[in-house]
Design an enzyme around this catalytic site. Sequence first.
Site: not given
Length: 364
Positions: A140, A226, A229
Site C-alpha cells: 500500500k 485481486k 475497491k
Amino acid sequence: FKQKTAYEIMPSLVGSEMCIRDRMKGMTNKKRILSGVQPTGDLHIGNWLGAISNWVALQEKHETFLCVVDLHAITTEYDPKQLSKNTLSTAALYVACGIDPKICSIFVQSQISAHSELCWILNCMTPINWMERMIQFKEKSVQQGNNVSIGLFDYPILMAADILLYDADYVPVGEDQKQHLELARDIAQQRINAKFSKGENILKIPQPIIMKKGSKIMSLNDGSKKMSKSDINEGSRINLLDTPEIITKKIKRAKSDSYMGMEFNNPERPESRNLLMIYSLLSGKEVSELENDLSQTGWGTFKKIFTEQLIESLKPIQERYQVLINDPYELNKILIEGKEKAEAVANKTLSRVKSELGFFEMEK
Ligand code: TRP
C-alpha cells in the site's frame, strides 16, 4: 443463496488456549466470531463472495460481531463528505447480503472508543521490526507515494485491537489478511499474556478462518490481480449496487481470451478460471460440472449466461438494500443495538487489560 461454505481452519495455528473470558462466559457455548470490512466506496462481489457470504454461513452457530471499520478507512486519503454515507451503506449491505441483526451485532468501529484505546496500548507493546515485515503495508505504501501516514503503518495493530477486544475465537478473513492475524496472535501471546498474565491469560488467542474459494475473486481486466475497491478502473469490478445495465456493460468489456470453451485449470487462462469460479459460487454448481457443460461454449455465449446469473443473484440484495437505506430509523436501530452489545464486551476487555497492565484504578 446457495454458496457452499469455503473456509478451513489453518491447522498450524490451531490452539485452544483458555483465557479469563472462557471462565466468565460460562453458559453460552457458542464460539465467538469477529470480522469487518472497510467502508471505502462501494462493496463489490469479491467482498460479498469472499467475506460477507461466509459470515452469513457462520452466523447461526456462532456469536457474531461484525464491524464497519471506518477508522481503518482513514489510513489512506479519503473524502470526509463520503465517510459517513459509506459507513451506513456498508452496514446496510451486510444486512442486505443476509446478515441477521437479530442474532449478530453489527456496529461501527469509531463508535466504540475502546478500539483506539487498546490500539494505543498494543502500540506500546509491539516491536517496530514486527511491523516492518507487513506485506500489505509495503504494497500500500508504494501506491501512496510519499503520502504514507503513521496510521497506515499502524493499521495491523488497530486490527489486532478490533479482534482482541472481543475475545474472538475465530476471525474469518481472506488469504491476504493472514499475516495480520498472525501479528494479532503474536501480540496477544508474546507481548501481553506472556509478560503480564499472573495466572490465566489476559487475552484470548484468536484463530483465523481463511476463506479459500471466495477470497480469490479476481479483477475483470486481469485474472491474475485481486478484485479491489482501490483499483482505479471501475470496470475491473462488479459492485453490489451496480444496475443491470452497468453489469452488462462491464461483463461485455471484461477481459477474455482466444480459446474456445471455458476451462478452470489452464494456467494460461486466468480470466476463464475467474469467471467460472464466480459463476460456480453464484449458481451453486460445481466447477467440474460447469466445465463439462461449457466445454464447447464460446466467450460471447458464456458472458451472456454469466451476466444473467449475476443480475439475478444481485437482485434480492439490491432490493433489500433499497428498503433499508430508505429506512434510516431501522438502520439506526440496528447500529445502536449492535453498538450496545459490542461496547459492553469491548469495555470489559479493555478494563481487564488496563487493570492487569497496572493502570491506576479509581476507587468505586
Ligand atoms: N483489514 C481487514 C481487511 O482489509 C479489515 C479489518 C479491520 C478486519 N479490522 C478487522 C477484518 C478485524 C477482520 C477482523 O479485510
